[in-house]
Design a protein around this motif. Structure first.
Motif, short mmCIF file in Angstrom:
data_model
loop_
_atom_site.label_atom_id
_atom_site.label_comp_id
_atom_site.label_asym_id
_atom_site.label_seq_id
_atom_site.Cartn_x
_atom_site.Cartn_y
_atom_site.Cartn_z
N ALA A 300 -17.96 -9.96 8.56
CA ALA A 300 -17.20 -8.94 7.82
C ALA A 300 -16.95 -7.72 8.70
CB ALA A 300 -17.97 -8.55 6.55
N LYS A 301 -17.95 -7.35 9.50
CA LYS A 301 -17.79 -6.20 10.39
C LYS A 301 -16.71 -6.48 11.44
CE LYS A 301 -21.77 -4.48 12.03
NZ LYS A 301 -23.26 -4.46 12.23
N ARG A 302 -16.76 -7.69 11.97
CA ARG A 302 -15.77 -8.07 12.99
C ARG A 302 -14.36 -7.94 12.41
NH1 ARG A 302 -17.30 -13.15 13.91
NH2 ARG A 302 -19.29 -12.40 14.64
N GLN A 303 -14.19 -8.43 11.19
CA GLN A 303 -12.88 -8.36 10.57
C GLN A 303 -12.44 -6.90 10.38
OE1 GLN A 303 -12.49 -10.02 6.67
NE2 GLN A 303 -10.28 -10.20 6.86
N ALA A 304 -13.39 -6.06 9.95
CA ALA A 304 -13.06 -4.65 9.75
C ALA A 304 -12.61 -4.03 11.08
CB ALA A 304 -14.27 -3.91 9.19
N VAL A 305 -13.35 -4.30 12.13
CA VAL A 305 -13.01 -3.71 13.43
C VAL A 305 -11.62 -4.17 13.87
CG1 VAL A 305 -13.61 -3.69 15.89
CG2 VAL A 305 -15.42 -3.50 14.17
N LEU A 306 -11.37 -5.48 13.73
CA LEU A 306 -10.07 -6.00 14.16
C LEU A 306 -8.92 -5.44 13.32
CD1 LEU A 306 -11.03 -9.69 15.01
CD2 LEU A 306 -10.65 -7.79 16.58
N GLY A 308 -8.91 -2.49 12.23
CA GLY A 308 -8.89 -1.04 12.44
C GLY A 308 -9.49 -0.26 11.28
N GLN A 309 -10.42 -0.92 10.52
CA GLN A 309 -11.05 -0.22 9.39
C GLN A 309 -12.46 0.23 9.76
OE1 GLN A 309 -10.58 -3.57 6.94
NE2 GLN A 309 -8.63 -2.92 6.07
N ALA A 310 -12.86 1.35 9.19
CA ALA A 310 -14.18 1.89 9.54
C ALA A 310 -15.28 1.27 8.69
CB ALA A 310 -14.18 3.41 9.35
N GLU A 311 -14.89 0.58 7.63
CA GLU A 311 -15.88 -0.01 6.72
C GLU A 311 -15.46 -1.42 6.34
OE1 GLU A 311 -15.62 2.68 3.52
OE2 GLU A 311 -17.07 4.09 4.36
N VAL A 312 -16.44 -2.22 5.96
CA VAL A 312 -16.07 -3.57 5.50
C VAL A 312 -15.49 -3.46 4.09
CG1 VAL A 312 -17.89 -4.65 6.89
CG2 VAL A 312 -18.30 -4.18 4.49
N ASP A 313 -14.74 -4.46 3.70
CA ASP A 313 -14.15 -4.50 2.36
C ASP A 313 -15.16 -5.17 1.43
OD1 ASP A 313 -11.18 -4.67 0.96
OD2 ASP A 313 -12.55 -6.26 0.29
N ASP A 314 -15.49 -4.51 0.31
CA ASP A 314 -16.51 -5.06 -0.61
C ASP A 314 -16.19 -6.51 -1.01
OD1 ASP A 314 -15.89 -2.29 -0.90
OD2 ASP A 314 -17.30 -2.15 -2.55
N GLY A 315 -14.95 -6.71 -1.47
CA GLY A 315 -14.57 -8.03 -1.96
C GLY A 315 -14.66 -9.08 -0.86
#
Ligand SMILES: Nc1ncnc2c1ncn2[C@@H]1O[C@H](COP(=O)(O)OP(=O)(O)OP(=O)(O)O)[C@@H](O)[C@H]1O
Ligand SMILES: [Mg+2]
Length: 390
Positions: A300-306, A308-315
């Motif tokens: 989930a963190k990898r996806q957030a970084v890619l 360009g988000q600072a946080e993971v998405d809850d869903g």
């Protein structure tokens, strides 16, 4: 009164008596480190100064047959049978239930105060057997113990040892145990059941039993203050005679809700969104080992970084958790509609039609269609029925 650092002095003496200069120098180095830590800098420097005078060849003075760069290797495959790492204190993240932490700390105390315990005739061999389901942190615990003790971790690859070379194993074992006796370290026999199961493998029971006997002999021949850790996720396969050799035994259970919460918090770190429902996350990850929580968090963190988000998405986090649990339970939703059906069934409240449409970037009509289709197929055995509908 206890003689300070008797263990190290005796090892230096052993090395000298066996003409094993590397053993003496290794333990002299450890003695210098300990003295320095205790404030005896002057003596530590004098010891180190002596060590600099040792011939450079000292590091590899032992029998070089079966050794590569001083490491024991399997003589046929030439693969390293020992892996050396030096985990630094503070660098190994380990979250355990409080009872488990307490028992590991007790073990560490026995290691640190071995000489005092020995003088009081209260010492016990420093051998700890870690056991539990895959991914519960056995290998991580071994790394953590080595890091806390400031000693290198020598991990023996038990699968390499046994592998196709059953005939060679005894010799390989002897090499490993000889090697660890010569230096301050933690010996870690990982995937221990590969060596220690007398009944598990029907290929050649006689040969395996011989390996078990050699293993026990090697363990018995170890000095009591050599630190030996072993890990197994098939503890039922372990021979009872093996258990007796380990005065410290530590079960690592699957994490309970409180520990899962701690694991999630530590693995997600600053990537956790403020809106995250921690209690739901801990509750919905029942049955997950630490390794699964780590993997889901990383993905989930990898996806957030890619993105360009600072946080993971809850869903997205719940979606990944649910699909990982499906895999761990032997289900593998292959198509998009299989995934959606699985998620709805797992928790129709978290995965409302609208949330699914958002996560899969399709219309709610399409999601509805998948779900209805599933209802239409309810009688077919290949798919699971949806039990709830929101
Ligand atoms: N209790 C825990 N605390 C911190 N990290 C953990 C914990 N349990 C598992 N992990 C993480 O999961 C990964 C796998 O853990 P580890 O290799 O220690 O499991 P294991 O019990 O040795 O599994 P196996 O039986 O498959 O060898 C590690 O990278 C570690 O970071
Ligand atoms: Mg492991």
């Amino acid at each position: 009164m206890a003689f300070p650092h008797l263990s190290e002095v005796l090892k230096i003496l052993d090395g000298a008596l066996r003409s094993n200069a590397s053993m003496s120098t290794n333990y002299a180095g450890l003695l210098a480190d300990k003295l320095e830590q205790e404030g005896d800098r002057e003596i530590a420097m004098r010891i180190r100064e002596r060590l600099t005078r040792a011939p450079t060849a000292v590091a590899h003075t032992q029998d070089t047959t079966g050794m590569i760069g001083g490491l024991p290797v399997d003589s046929e495959s030439r693969l390293d049978t020992l892996d050396i790492s030096t985990p630094q204190k503070g660098s190994v993240n380990l979250c355990l239930q409080s009872g488990t932490t307490k028992r590991i700390n007790e073990f560490l105390q026995c290691v640190k105060h071995y000489d005092r315990l020995h003088s009081a005739r209260a010492a016990t061999p420093l051998r700890l057997l870690l056991y539990g389901a895959p991914g519960t942190g056995k290998t991580q615990s071994a790394r953590w113990i080595a890091s806390e003790l400031g000693l290198p971790l020598l991990t023996a690859r038990c699968d390499t040892l046994v592998s196709s070379l059953l005939g060679q194993t005894s010799k390989n074992l002897r090499r490993i145990f000889d090697y660890v006796e010569q230096r301050p370290c933690v010996l870690f026999l990982d995937e221990f059941d590969a060596l220690a199961s007398a009944r598990g493998n029907e290929r050649d029971i006689g040969e395996l039993q011989r390996v078990v006997i050699t293993l026990l002999q090697n363990i018995d021949a170890l000095s009591d203050n050599t630190i030996l850790l072993a890990a197994s996720n098939h503890e039922k396969l372990l021979d009872p005679a093996v258990w007796r050799r380990f005065p410290f035994q530590l079960p690592l259970p699957l994490p309970d809700a409180a520990l899962r919460l701690e694991l999630w918090k530590s693995m997600l770190g600053s990537y956790a969104p403020d809106t995250l429902d921690w209690n739901a996350l801990a509750a919905k990850s029942t049955g997950a080992a630490g390794a699964l929580i780590e993997q889901v968090s990383q993905d989930a963190k990898r996806q957030a970084v890619l993105n360009g988000q600072a946080e993971v998405d809850d869903g997205e986090l719940f979606r990944r958790l649910s699909l990982s649990l499906a895999l761990a339970q032997g289900h593998s939703p292959a198509s998009l509609s299989d995934e959606i059906v699985w998620l709805r069934q797992w928790d129709a409240k978290i995965f409302s039609l609208r949330e699914l449409a958002r996560l899969y970037n399709v219309s709610t009509r399409q999601i509805n269609h998948f779900v209805r289709e599933e209802h239409g197929n309810a009688g077919k055995p290949t798919r699971k029925r949806i039990t709830q509908d929101h």
